[in-house]
Design a protein around this motif. Structure first.
Motif, PDB file in Angstrom:
ATOM      1  N   ASP A 316       0.821  -1.219   0.000  1.00 25.54           N
ATOM      2  CA  ASP A 316       0.000   0.000   0.000  1.00 25.54           C
ATOM      3  C   ASP A 316       0.853   1.268   0.000  1.00 25.54           C
ATOM      4  N   ILE A 317       1.962   1.233   0.745  1.00 29.17           N
ATOM      5  CA  ILE A 317       2.774   2.456   0.867  1.00 29.17           C
ATOM      6  C   ILE A 317       4.279   2.135   0.873  1.00 29.17           C
ATOM      7  N   ILE A 318       5.061   3.151   0.506  1.00 30.59           N
ATOM      8  CA  ILE A 318       6.531   3.053   0.561  1.00 30.59           C
ATOM      9  C   ILE A 318       7.012   3.902   1.733  1.00 30.59           C
ATOM     10  N   ILE A 319       7.880   3.306   2.573  1.00 30.62           N
ATOM     11  CA  ILE A 319       8.404   4.034   3.738  1.00 30.62           C
ATOM     12  C   ILE A 319       9.930   4.018   3.702  1.00 30.62           C
ATOM     13  N   PRO A 320      10.558   5.193   3.740  1.00 29.93           N
ATOM     14  CA  PRO A 320      12.033   5.212   3.803  1.00 29.93           C
ATOM     15  C   PRO A 320      12.520   4.953   5.223  1.00 29.93           C
ATOM     16  N   GLY A 331      12.593   7.389  -5.227  1.00 29.00           N
ATOM     17  CA  GLY A 331      12.698   6.804  -6.566  1.00 29.00           C
ATOM     18  C   GLY A 331      11.820   5.572  -6.689  1.00 29.00           C
ATOM     19  N   TYR A 332      11.819   4.750  -5.640  1.00 29.45           N
ATOM     20  CA  TYR A 332      11.013   3.517  -5.642  1.00 29.45           C
ATOM     21  C   TYR A 332       9.531   3.876  -5.736  1.00 29.45           C
ATOM     22  N   ALA A 333       9.119   4.875  -4.962  1.00 27.47           N
ATOM     23  CA  ALA A 333       7.710   5.287  -4.955  1.00 27.47           C
ATOM     24  C   ALA A 333       7.312   5.873  -6.316  1.00 27.47           C
ATOM     25  N   GLN A 334       8.172   6.682  -6.888  1.00 28.27           N
ATOM     26  CA  GLN A 334       7.851   7.283  -8.192  1.00 28.27           C
ATOM     27  C   GLN A 334       7.720   6.213  -9.262  1.00 28.27           C
ATOM     28  N   GLU A 335       8.586   5.227  -9.218  1.00 32.37           N
ATOM     29  CA  GLU A 335       8.551   4.183 -10.245  1.00 32.37           C
ATOM     30  C   GLU A 335       7.325   3.292 -10.093  1.00 32.37           C
ATOM     31  N   THR A 336       6.951   2.986  -8.848  1.00 29.56           N
ATOM     32  CA  THR A 336       5.807   2.082  -8.640  1.00 29.56           C
ATOM     33  C   THR A 336       4.487   2.838  -8.636  1.00 29.56           C
ATOM     34  N   TYR A 340       4.165   7.591  -0.966  1.00 28.70           N
ATOM     35  CA  TYR A 340       5.382   7.670  -0.142  1.00 28.70           C
ATOM     36  C   TYR A 340       4.955   8.248   1.199  1.00 28.70           C
ATOM     37  N   GLU A 341       5.194   7.525   2.276  1.00 27.94           N
ATOM     38  CA  GLU A 341       4.741   7.995   3.600  1.00 27.94           C
ATOM     39  C   GLU A 341       5.895   7.978   4.594  1.00 27.94           C
ATOM     40  N   LEU A 342       5.836   8.889   5.543  1.00 28.21           N
ATOM     41  CA  LEU A 342       6.860   8.915   6.585  1.00 28.21           C
ATOM     42  C   LEU A 342       6.392   8.040   7.751  1.00 28.21           C
ATOM     43  N   GLY A 343       6.675   6.768   7.641  1.00 27.88           N
ATOM     44  CA  GLY A 343       6.242   5.808   8.662  1.00 27.88           C
ATOM     45  C   GLY A 343       7.247   5.664   9.783  1.00 27.88           C
ATOM     46  N   ILE A 344       8.437   6.236   9.593  1.00 26.68           N
ATOM     47  CA  ILE A 344       9.471   6.188  10.640  1.00 26.68           C
ATOM     48  C   ILE A 344       9.970   7.614  10.847  1.00 26.68           C
ATOM     49  N   ILE A 345       9.991   8.044  12.074  1.00 20.69           N
ATOM     50  CA  ILE A 345      10.487   9.388  12.379  1.00 20.69           C
ATOM     51  C   ILE A 345      11.854   9.237  13.043  1.00 20.69           C
ATOM     52  N   ARG A 346      12.797   9.994  12.538  1.00 22.35           N
ATOM     53  CA  ARG A 346      14.164   9.899  13.056  1.00 22.35           C
ATOM     54  C   ARG A 346      14.453  11.007  14.053  1.00 22.35           C
ATOM     55  N   ALA A 375       0.272   6.332  12.882  1.00 17.07           N
ATOM     56  CA  ALA A 375      -0.818   6.861  12.048  1.00 17.07           C
ATOM     57  C   ALA A 375      -0.610   6.520  10.575  1.00 17.07           C
ATOM     58  N   ALA A 376       0.658   6.424  10.167  1.00 17.68           N
ATOM     59  CA  ALA A 376       0.926   6.139   8.745  1.00 17.68           C
ATOM     60  C   ALA A 376       0.968   4.650   8.455  1.00 17.68           C
ATOM     61  N   VAL A 377       1.268   3.857   9.478  1.00 13.54           N
ATOM     62  CA  VAL A 377       1.632   2.454   9.265  1.00 13.54           C
ATOM     63  C   VAL A 377       0.482   1.472   9.529  1.00 13.54           C
ATOM     64  N   GLU A 378      -0.352   1.786  10.499  1.00 15.31           N
ATOM     65  CA  GLU A 378      -1.344   0.832  11.017  1.00 15.31           C
ATOM     66  C   GLU A 378      -2.241   0.271   9.899  1.00 15.31           C
ATOM     67  N   GLY A 379      -2.303  -1.058   9.859  1.00 14.24           N
ATOM     68  CA  GLY A 379      -3.197  -1.737   8.905  1.00 14.24           C
ATOM     69  C   GLY A 379      -2.677  -1.778   7.475  1.00 14.24           C
ATOM     70  N   LYS A 380      -1.474  -1.285   7.242  1.00 19.03           N
ATOM     71  CA  LYS A 380      -0.957  -1.164   5.873  1.00 19.03           C
ATOM     72  C   LYS A 380       0.041  -2.287   5.533  1.00 19.03           C
ATOM     73  N   ARG A 381       0.077  -2.573   4.239  1.00 19.40           N
ATOM     74  CA  ARG A 381       1.156  -3.430   3.711  1.00 19.40           C
ATOM     75  C   ARG A 381       2.261  -2.460   3.275  1.00 19.40           C
ATOM     76  N   ILE A 382       3.381  -2.560   3.928  1.00 21.38           N
ATOM     77  CA  ILE A 382       4.394  -1.526   3.689  1.00 21.38           C
ATOM     78  C   ILE A 382       5.653  -2.077   2.994  1.00 21.38           C
ATOM     79  N   VAL A 383       6.287  -1.198   2.197  1.00 19.45           N
ATOM     80  CA  VAL A 383       7.623  -1.486   1.663  1.00 19.45           C
ATOM     81  C   VAL A 383       8.590  -0.561   2.388  1.00 19.45           C
ATOM     82  N   LEU A 384       9.554  -1.147   3.087  1.00 21.01           N
ATOM     83  CA  LEU A 384      10.602  -0.338   3.730  1.00 21.01           C
ATOM     84  C   LEU A 384      11.799  -0.280   2.799  1.00 21.01           C
ATOM     85  N   VAL A 385      12.366   0.898   2.616  1.00 15.05           N
ATOM     86  CA  VAL A 385      13.566   1.021   1.781  1.00 15.05           C
ATOM     87  C   VAL A 385      14.708   1.588   2.626  1.00 15.05           C
TER      88      VAL A 385
END
Ligand code: AMP
Length: 509
Positions: A316-320, A331-336, A340-346, A375-385
């Protein structure tokens, strides 16, 4: 004291005085490469002929802070005396106050930020190193790692040299000191011809600022200009911070000598194709830098595009994984076409994980550094890059964190090929036995990090992202031994001093 020689005033803070990393070699005994050898990844900067030399170096080091966060140092020359401040900690902690900068008098200065991951940081290893030679004072700042540094040190110590540090850089000073040549430039060339490995050097005498890049150009070094004064820096981002103009990359095997009469270029190694370290583009360099004519940001985004083509995921979403995974995830999000969501805060106030010298502290560092954005991650199928997988420490924590935050599926995509071989040129990946990809197959790694799927960029994909049609196996365009085992220089220390580790390295190649 003559004007030629110069005085040296050093302000050194407390020193731990513990056992020297690198074992007994400093005393001239057997080399112990299996011990806590000290390796460095660093940033270097220098300016010549500027009234605010030390302040400008401090600014340049700020921009290079990502290259080294354990220690920083500046040496300046005021026409008579060399001044030095070398401290443990961040540039901002050591070089923000006026009093320190004012102590670093003069119109020429060089600086260094240092980062070591094994062994201890002791103040006498903090650079720039300085020595009084027959030709006058010489300060040296080094980014990279010599692959025959320990052997040289052993020979030098046996010949009576007294070493002040455990750093391989000190061997360069000794070689210059022992050279039979008269002019400092000739002495330097003499020394450079004896060293092997990776080096971007910024050096300063009482008259000259000198830069040198190893024969393959493994580590980066650029020449810049500010109001007619010349600058040397590891990366262009350090020129941008002070509004300096990028002039050109220092070439592989080139020495640039900057003096009142301008810039002189001298070749000290035979001409050959440049072979820069590909890991600078993947991880080390700052994304706003241009390294060897290529925007690091653009390369990282292209890497993400190639990764998406090679390893798409039903998600569902791409998370760096911030920060180093961000451009590739874009780049991954643009190609697919996936959001693109901020699922991890540094947390930006915690240093890079590798800075922590032990595994347990390193793990603690990872937890301190990243938090899940539920809030960004819950219930989602995520791709971590993420940019790379080394030991797997970060990935294990992040996958667990994402699941705890309610991710339904976690697909991990690594924006570089599997790291199967250790580094000896200053990026300090660990020994082969500690590299996850050297000890596990893909499925083993997936299970280890706990992801639903795991994929790496191929070496072909990496070269395509670099703008190459393919990797030339006969004459590879980049230094890429971490992924291929193709070391571009002899590993002299390893071969002579640790046949056991050399054998492990050769296994399965
Ligand atoms: P690991 O947790 O051991 O798998 O290391 C991978 C993480 O460390 C990635 O998130 C990278 O951004 C970062 N990394 C990769 N190589 C290095 C390096 N040489 N020094 C410091 N950090 C690194």
């Amino acid at each position: 004291m003559t004007g030629r020689e110069g005085l040296f005033i050093m302000a050194a803070r407390s020193e731990t005085g513990r056992r020297a990393p690198g074992g007994t070699d400093a005393l001239g005994g057997d080399l112990d490469l299996d011990g806590d050898t000290l390796r460095e990844e660093c940033g270097v900067f220098g300016i010549h002929g500027h009234p605010d030399a030390a302040a400008i170096v401090a600014l340049g080091l700020h921009a290079l802070q990502h290259r080294g966060q354990e220690a920083a140092g500046i040496v300046s020359f005021d026409g008579r005396v060399f001044h030095s401040e070398r401290r443990l900690g961040l540039v901002g902690d050591s070089f923000s106050d006026l009093a320190t900068i004012e102590r670093l008098k003069g119109t020429a200065a060089i600086g260094h930020v240092r980062y070591s991951t094994t062994g201890e940081t002791i103040l006498r290893n903090v650079q720039p190193l300085f020595a009084e030679l027959e030709t006058g004072g010489l300060a040296v700042a080094h980014n990279g790692n010599l692959t025959n540094g320990l052997l040289l040190r052993r020979q030098l110590v046996r010949d009576g040299a007294i070493c002040q540090s455990t750093s391989d850089t000190e061997a360069i000073l000794h070689l210059v000191a022992r050279s039979r040549h008269v002019r400092i430039v000739d002495r330097l060339m003499d020394a450079l011809r004896q060293i092997e490995g990776a080096y971007a050097l910024v050096m300063m005498t009482n008259k000259k600022l000198i830069g040198a890049r190893d024969p393959l150009g493994i580590r980066p070094l650029v020449l810049g200009e500010l109001d007619g004064r010349y600058i040397l820096a590891s990366e262009t981002c350090a020129l941008d911070i002070i509004g300096a103009r990028f002039v050109r990359d220092v070439e592989n095997g080139e020495m640039v000598v900057i003096s009142e009469s301008g810039v002189e270029s001298i070749r000290f190694a035979r001409a050959q194709a440049v072979r820069p370290c590909i890991f600078e583009y993947i991880y080390f360099a700052r994304p706003d830098s241009t390294v060897n004519g290529k925007s690091v940001y653009a390369v990282r985004k292209s890497i993400g595009v190639e990764l998406a083509k090679e390893a798409p995921a039903e998600a569902d979403i791409i998370i760096p994984v911030p920060d180093s995974g961000v451009p590739a995830a874009l780049g991954y999000a643009q190609e697919t076409g996936l959001p693109y969501e901020l699922g991890i805060i540094r947390n930006h106030y915690v240093g890079r994980t590798f800075i922590q010298p032990t595994q347990s502290v390193r793990e603690l560092g990872v937890r301190m550094k990243h938090s899940a954005n539920r809030a960004a991650v819950e219930g989602k199928r995520i791709v971590l890059v993420d940019d790379s997988l080394v030991r797997g420490t970060t990935s294990v924590k992040i996958v667990r964190m994402m699941r705890e935050a309610g991710a339904r599926e976690v697909h991990f995509r690594i924006a570089s090929p599997p790291i199967t071989h250790p580094d000896f040129y200053g990026i300090d990946t660990p020994e082969k036995e500690k590299l996850l990809a050297a000890t596990h197959d893909l499925e083993g790694m997936r299970r280890y990090i706990g992801a639903d799927s795991l994929a790496f960029l191929s070496i072909g994909g990496l070269y395509r992202a670099m703008g190459e049609e393919r990797r030339d196996p006969d004459c590879p365009q980049y230094t890429d031994h971490c992924f291929t085992g193709d070391y571009p220089t002899p590993l002299t220390d390893l071969a002579v001093a640790s046949p056991r580790r050399m054998a492990i390295l050769a296994e399965a190649d």
